[in-house]
Design a protein around this motif. Structure first.
Motif, short mmCIF file in Angstrom:
data_model
loop_
_atom_site.label_atom_id
_atom_site.label_comp_id
_atom_site.label_asym_id
_atom_site.label_seq_id
_atom_site.Cartn_x
_atom_site.Cartn_y
_atom_site.Cartn_z
N GLY A 166 0.81 -1.21 0.00
CA GLY A 166 0.00 0.00 0.00
C GLY A 166 0.84 1.27 0.00
O GLY A 166 0.58 2.21 -0.76
N ALA A 167 1.86 1.28 0.85
CA ALA A 167 2.71 2.48 0.92
C ALA A 167 3.38 2.75 -0.43
O ALA A 167 3.46 3.89 -0.87
CB ALA A 167 3.77 2.30 2.01
N VAL A 219 0.96 4.37 -2.72
CA VAL A 219 0.79 5.79 -2.41
C VAL A 219 2.00 6.58 -2.91
O VAL A 219 1.85 7.67 -3.48
CB VAL A 219 0.56 6.00 -0.89
CG1 VAL A 219 0.62 7.47 -0.52
CG2 VAL A 219 -0.79 5.40 -0.48
N PHE A 263 -4.52 7.97 7.00
CA PHE A 263 -3.38 7.04 7.07
C PHE A 263 -3.07 6.57 5.66
O PHE A 263 -3.92 6.04 4.97
CB PHE A 263 -3.67 5.82 7.95
CG PHE A 263 -2.48 4.89 8.02
CD1 PHE A 263 -1.46 5.13 8.94
CD2 PHE A 263 -2.36 3.82 7.15
CE1 PHE A 263 -0.35 4.30 8.98
CE2 PHE A 263 -1.24 2.98 7.19
CZ PHE A 263 -0.24 3.23 8.11
N GLY A 279 0.38 5.17 4.95
CA GLY A 279 1.52 4.26 4.93
C GLY A 279 2.75 4.85 5.61
O GLY A 279 2.75 6.00 6.03
N GLU A 326 -7.73 3.45 9.34
CA GLU A 326 -6.95 3.46 10.58
C GLU A 326 -7.51 4.47 11.60
O GLU A 326 -7.33 4.32 12.80
CB GLU A 326 -5.48 3.77 10.30
CG GLU A 326 -4.79 2.74 9.42
CD GLU A 326 -4.94 1.31 9.90
OE1 GLU A 326 -4.49 1.03 11.02
OE2 GLU A 326 -5.52 0.50 9.17
N ASP A 330 -7.13 6.88 -2.03
CA ASP A 330 -6.37 5.78 -1.44
C ASP A 330 -7.36 4.68 -1.09
O ASP A 330 -8.01 4.73 -0.05
CB ASP A 330 -5.59 6.26 -0.21
CG ASP A 330 -4.78 5.13 0.43
OD1 ASP A 330 -5.01 3.96 0.06
OD2 ASP A 330 -3.95 5.42 1.31
N GLN A 383 -7.35 0.15 1.61
CA GLN A 383 -8.16 -0.64 2.55
C GLN A 383 -9.59 -0.87 2.05
O GLN A 383 -10.22 -1.86 2.38
CB GLN A 383 -8.18 0.05 3.92
CG GLN A 383 -8.73 -0.83 5.02
CD GLN A 383 -8.34 -0.38 6.42
OE1 GLN A 383 -9.06 -0.62 7.37
NE2 GLN A 383 -7.21 0.28 6.58
N LYS A 398 -3.81 -3.97 0.03
CA LYS A 398 -4.35 -4.94 1.00
C LYS A 398 -5.06 -6.17 0.41
O LYS A 398 -4.45 -7.22 0.34
CB LYS A 398 -5.23 -4.21 2.01
CG LYS A 398 -4.38 -3.39 2.99
CD LYS A 398 -5.15 -2.97 4.22
CE LYS A 398 -4.23 -2.44 5.29
NZ LYS A 398 -3.89 -1.02 5.18
C1 LIG Z 1 -2.72 -0.12 5.16
C2 LIG Z 1 -2.87 1.13 4.41
C3 LIG Z 1 -1.79 1.70 3.70
C4 LIG Z 1 -0.39 1.12 3.77
O1 LIG Z 1 -0.32 -0.14 3.20
P1 LIG Z 1 0.98 -1.07 3.50
O2 LIG Z 1 0.74 -2.26 2.61
O3 LIG Z 1 0.99 -1.38 4.94
O4 LIG Z 1 2.17 -0.29 3.08
C5 LIG Z 1 -2.02 2.83 2.96
N1 LIG Z 1 -3.24 3.40 2.91
C6 LIG Z 1 -4.30 2.88 3.56
C7 LIG Z 1 -5.63 3.54 3.44
C8 LIG Z 1 -4.15 1.75 4.34
O5 LIG Z 1 -5.19 1.26 5.03
#
Ligand SMILES: *Cc1c(COP(=O)(O)O)cnc(C)c1O
Length: 387
Positions: free
Chosen positions: A111-112, A115, A138, A140, A195, A223, A226, A252
């Motif tokens: 996810g990071a 982003v 949130f 990452g 988060e 984003d 999730q 995710k």
């Molecule tokens: C979990 C999450 C991230 C980060 O994802 P990772 O795979 O842990 O790097 C980024 N944005 C959102 C909305 C998330 O829930």
């Protein structure tokens, strides 16, 4: 309140404490197996999993079709890099276009990273610098993603981060209006903040956000790391608002536990990007893309987007019937509630065979596999009601 683990589990927990950098505060359990919505510890004790690897295991643990497809690919070809063409990557991009309406894709591993790609693409496509994110956001833990993440505690030790970034109040269009300008490259947001404790964006807020985009010419990054892949009872969170963001980040649940992330962009954004401006060694490898294709196939064939919507409604209704629970909220199977002393409830639930997770001292989040049924939800409600 901690679970007293015997023998082997204690040994592993002790070894972890010496071998791993202590970034994580883990629950006192060692999981060794998963099947459907259920997890098993070393002693064979069974737990209902309402965390699903943090909204990742969308089709449930050990899905036979997923195992078969991924195993077949594992035996054929795992990785060759993006110096060459590979078939699953192309198939996945085409499939994502069909289910998301975005036009072109890039693949990474988390996810990071998705982003990061989104932020870089926004700067390149607009030739502007400023990002606007929201209170509670949130995105990452890498430097770029962290720069647009709201929590000071996460950001502070790593400054200086990317600048300029401004935080506007989530769901407050007047505050956003004060902060956007002709230097704004992009506004980044989660359609449902995860988060922060599961808080959906308001319809009117999203509508006004898109109006501001047309006025100022910035890009909108959703984003969906999730909220993607059926979590909210639609394929993507954006579908609740009937909008098409310029850039969408995913991860995710994309590979139902297999690490893969990506971004989707509009044709217009893609037309501003050139070769070598971004890349990933592992991103889009045949194995990860096959895991994602298999995940999407199961979501389609088992109608899990619909199940997420239906079971989400049922779960929220049952939660509303519990004493000591307030502020039941969410979309589909992305649900948040307020309780007193959430960490204590999490460890008591674990002892009773229920895996849940808290997003703060007084809120719990439920993001179970999308295959969950009424009986399993009833089981969870019974345990929650007994704590
Ligand atoms: C979990 C999450 C991230 C980060 O994802 P990772 O795979 O842990 O790097 C980024 N944005 C959102 C909305 C998330 O829930």
């Amino acid at each position: 309140m901690t679970i007293v683990q015997e023998g082997d589990a204690m040994n592993w927990i002790e070894r972890e404490s010496k071998a791993l950098i202590q970034f994580y505060r883990r629950q006192n359990v060692v999981f060794v197996k998963g099947e459907g919505c259920w997890l098993y510890d070393e002693n064979g004790k069974k737990y209902l999993d309402l965390v699903a690897g943090i909204a990742a295991i969308s089709i449930g643990h050990s899905h036979p079709q997923f195992i078969r497809k991924v195993s077949e690919q594992l035996q054929k070809l795992v990785h060759v890099s993006n110096l060459y063409y590979t078939i699953p990557q192309i198939q996945l991009a085409e499939k994502l276009s069909e289910i998301s309406g975005l036009d072109r894709f890039f693949f990474c591993n988390s996810g990071a990273e998705a982003v990061e790609a989104a932020l870089k693409v926004a700067r390149k496509a607009t030739s502007r610098k400023k990002f606007i994110a929201f209170t509670g956001s949130f995105h990452g833990r890498t430097m770029g993603a962290l720069s647009v993440t709201y929590k000071e505690k996460f950001r502070k030790p790593f400054e200086p981060l990317i600048q300029p970034v401004e935080f506007a109040e989530f769901n407050n269009i007047h505050d956003l209006e004060k902060k956007v300008d002709e230097n704004t490259a992009a506004v980044i947001l989660e359609p449902v903040q995860g988060e922060a404790g599961v808080y959906p964006a308001d319809k009117e807020f999203i509508k006004e956000l898109f109006r501001l985009r047309d006025e100022y010419g910035f890009l909108i990054i959703f984003d969906e790391v999730q909220t993607g892949f059926g979590r909210t009872g639609e394929w993507f969170g954006k579908d609740h608002f009937g909008v098409k963001p310029d850039i969408m980040a995913m991860a995710k649940a994309m590979g139902s536990g297999f690490p893969i992330g990506g971004i989707g962009v509009t044709e217009e954004v893609a037309s501003k990007l050139e070769s070598s401006e971004h890349a990933s060694t592992f991103g889009g490898n045949p194995l990860a893309c096959t895991a994602s294709l298999a995940t999407i196939e199961v979501i389609e064939s088992e109608k899990l987007v619909e199940n997420s919507k239906k079971m989400g409604e049922y779960f929220r209704k049952r939660l509303e019937g519990l004493d000591n629970v307030s502020s039941v909220r969410g979309l589909g199977l992305m649900i948040g509630i307020n309780v007193e002393n959430a960490p204590e409830i999490v460890s008591k639930a674990l002892q009773k065979g229920l895996v849940i997770n808290n997003t703060s001292e007084n809120s719990l989040r439920f993001v179970p596999p999308l295959i969950i049924n009424k009986e399993e939800i009833d089981y969870a409600i019974e345990i929650l009601g007994s704590i």
